[in-house]
Design an enzyme around this catalytic site. Structure first.
Site, PDB file in Angstrom:
ATOM      1  NE  ARG A  90      -3.780   2.041   2.586  1.00  0.00           N
ATOM      2  CZ  ARG A  90      -4.022   2.680   3.734  1.00  0.00           C
ATOM      3  NH1 ARG A  90      -3.413   2.286   4.846  1.00  0.00           N
ATOM      4  NH2 ARG A  90      -4.852   3.692   3.784  1.00  0.00           N
ATOM      5  CG  HIS A  94      -1.320   5.350  -0.149  1.00  0.00           C
ATOM      6  ND1 HIS A  94      -2.095   6.042   0.761  1.00  0.00           N
ATOM      7  CD2 HIS A  94      -2.086   4.313  -0.557  1.00  0.00           C
ATOM      8  CE1 HIS A  94      -3.270   5.441   0.895  1.00  0.00           C
ATOM      9  NE2 HIS A  94      -3.281   4.384   0.116  1.00  0.00           N
ATOM     10  CG  ASN A 119      -1.021   8.954   2.974  1.00  0.00           C
ATOM     11  OD1 ASN A 119      -1.496   8.004   2.351  1.00  0.00           O
ATOM     12  ND2 ASN A 119      -0.449   9.977   2.373  1.00  0.00           N
ATOM     13  CG  HIS A 219      -8.384  -3.249  -1.953  1.00  0.00           C
ATOM     14  ND1 HIS A 219      -9.387  -2.440  -2.458  1.00  0.00           N
ATOM     15  CD2 HIS A 219      -7.371  -2.401  -1.632  1.00  0.00           C
ATOM     16  CE1 HIS A 219      -8.989  -1.179  -2.442  1.00  0.00           C
ATOM     17  NE2 HIS A 219      -7.777  -1.130  -1.943  1.00  0.00           N
TER      18      HIS A 219
END
Length: 364
Positions: A90, A94, A119, A219
């Site tokens: 992740r 990001h 975040n 996910h």
């Protein structure tokens, strides 16, 4: 700290005591409400990468640069927990979606990307810093934090997929020196997004709808706070007859579990610690947390890919697989493609000594 961020920091500290009934919309609280016909969600400007063919190379640190670079990162990732490994995947996403793949998400301080609500739940910073410290001993000032994040995302994917996802990472990125909290909301696809919004936000990063659907498979591991899918704007746990509604059995279970926004639940209730194609089965069965996952069934083009990625390989005598699910290779290719976005070079970037701050020009 800017007044708005000061308020958000206070709210963040209170989330553990706030029930779902009084859920705070993290997006509306920062000025970005969910999209609706009268007030469309603001999209980031679509533009090609600053360098469509970034000067990256597989084996960049081999030979005389830092031959042990990738191995040192791999060892750090191997010592991480499954949750931290999911966080490293992740973290790479990001990072690349905001300011490009330049480790801007690692920078500490007021108003940086790390202070933005999406975040605050990021994990794996300690793994990156551990790898960076070891690399500074091995080869000072050579390996960028941006490349460490890219290597760690690959190694975490390999570990959590039991080796099914493994790929070579082109390297040679430099670290950026700009990190703004506001940029996060303009660039990271929100969990309440519809198919057009999510597709458009990926397209703004040079990634097509297939890339979007493939990367959404991330996910299949990790966790989410209940406030991300059960809030006053987009409560997935309420009774809903729409085509994107959550399976009632899962919704009822989560209604019992989600006693506060801060409660974390697995993104994949069946194989929470594996990066696998179970995610696409969950999409088929409406057992996904986010609207942005559920909408993958809403067009013929995306549905056919969901169905393809959901299929198990055939087995001979129950132990010998015949064929391979195509998602694993597609995920690897999409990760490499995403890793090319807005790569910094030595003109606009640097090799940080510490990943959490830009270099002191006088000492490094």
């Amino acid at each position: 700290m800017a007044p708005k961020l000061a308020v958000l920091a206070v709210l963040a500290s209170l989330l553990g005591a706030v029930s779902c009934e009084f859920s705070i919309s993290i997006y509306a609280g920062y000025g970005f409400p969910p999209p609706n016909p009268n007030q469309p969600f603001k999209l980031p400007p679509a533009s090609p990468p600053k360098n469509p063919r970034p000067d990256l190379k597989v084996g960049y640190y081999a030979a005389n640069k830092c031959p042990q670079a990738e191995e040192i990162v791999k060892r750090a990732v191997e010592e991480a927990t499954p949750g931290e490994k999911a966080g490293l995947i992740r973290l790479f996403f990001h990072d690349c979606f905001v300011q490009g793949c330049d480790a801007s998400v690692l920078l500490e301080g007021p108003d940086t990307e790390r202070t933005a609500f999406p975040n605050l739940s990021l994990r794996g910073f300690n793994i990156i810093e551990k790898a960076k410290a070891a690399l500074e001993v091995e080869c000072k000032g050579i390996v960028s934090c941006a490349d460490i994040v890219a290597f760690a995302g690959r190694d975490a994917s390999c570990s959590l997929s039991d080796g099914k996802i493994n790929y070579q990472v082109p390297a040679g990125r430099y670290d950026g020196n700009v990190s703004r909290a506001n940029d996060t909301f303009l660039n990271l696809p929100p969990p309440f997004g519809d198919l057009k919004l999510i597709t458009d936000m990926f397209a703004a990063k040079g990634l097509d709808q297939t890339d979007m659907l493939v990367l959404s498979g991330g996910h299949s591991t990790g966790r989410s706070g209940c406030g991300s899918f059960a809030n006053s704007f987009s409560n997935r746990l309420q009774a809903d007859n729409s085509s994107t509604a959550m399976n009632r059995t899962l919704a009822d279970q989560l209604n019992t579990t989600c006693t506060a926004d801060s409660v974390n639940v697995p993104l994949d209730y069946k194989t929470p610690y594996a990066l696998d194609h179970q995610y696409y089965k969950n999409v088929q069965e409406h057992n996904v947390l986010f609207t942005s996952d559920a909408v993958l069934l809403e067009s013929p083009e995306t549905k056919v890919l969901v169905d393809s990625f959901a299929r198990d390989p055939f087995f001979l005598s129950d132990i010998i697989p015949i064929g391979r699910n195509p998602w694993y290779d597609a995920f690897a290719k999409a990760m490499v493609k995403m890793g090319n976005w807005e790569v910094k070079n030595s003109t606009v970037g640097e090799i940080r000594q510490f990943c959490g701050k830009v270099n002191d020009k006088k000492t490094y």
